[in-house]
Scaffold this active site. Structure first.
Site, short mmCIF file in Angstrom:
data_model
loop_
_atom_site.label_atom_id
_atom_site.label_comp_id
_atom_site.label_asym_id
_atom_site.label_seq_id
_atom_site.Cartn_x
_atom_site.Cartn_y
_atom_site.Cartn_z
N SER A 99 9.72 10.67 0.21
CA SER A 99 10.96 9.67 -0.24
C SER A 99 11.45 10.68 -1.34
O SER A 99 11.12 11.59 -2.12
CB SER A 99 10.37 8.56 -0.89
N TYR A 151 4.88 2.97 -5.73
CA TYR A 151 5.43 3.67 -4.69
C TYR A 151 5.96 5.23 -5.16
O TYR A 151 5.49 5.98 -4.31
CB TYR A 151 6.62 2.94 -4.43
#
Length: 141
Positions: free
Chosen positions: A33, A46
């Site tokens: 990501s 996250y």
């Protein structure tokens, strides 16, 4: 978050390597990501998991390269998915993100296709331990 984004990738990669090592070839592509590089103001778990996955990608490359196994990651930026519907529906939040993307649009899933096909093909046999950003230029702003 850690179990899903980091531990599961570690365990699946370990299992896949059991087959790849004897055949002396393989490709492992992790879904990283942009948060593999950025902080995580609204989701530190996250961000931490994706930072960990980026590190694991590089570490496993170092371990498996001797067996002709390439381990890379794809780092998507902001994509128009069901998960981002609320953000895209909020005019202020949506514009804040678009202002940061030189391509001036959210990505769609098809934008990932070429990168993943490349990393899975023989064309990437000397690409190893790398994260490929698919972000419309987000990280340059």
């Amino acid at each position: 978050m850690i179990a899903l984004n980091l531990t599961a990738c570690f365990e699946l990669s370990h299992e896949a390597a059991k087959y790849m090592i004897p055949q002396n070839s393989g490709k492992i592509i992790n879904t990283c990501s942009l948060f593999s590089y950025l902080g995580g103001q609204w989701s530190p778990a996250y961000a931490a998991s994706k930072h960990g996955l980026a590190g694991f990608t590089k570490a496993y490359c170092d371990e498996l390269a001797q067996f002709n196994i390439q381990v890379n990651g794809v780092a998507p930026g902001y994509f128009a998915t069901e998960l981002t519907t609320a953000t895209r529906s909020n005019d202020v939040a949506n514009q804040r993100i678009l202002d940061h993307i030189p391509a001036n649009r959210w990505g769609n899933i098809l934008d990932l296709m070429g990168t993943v096909v490349f990393l899975a093909s023989d064309a990437s046999n000397y690409v190893n331990g790398t994260l490929v950003n698919v972000d419309g230029g987000y990280l340059v702003r």
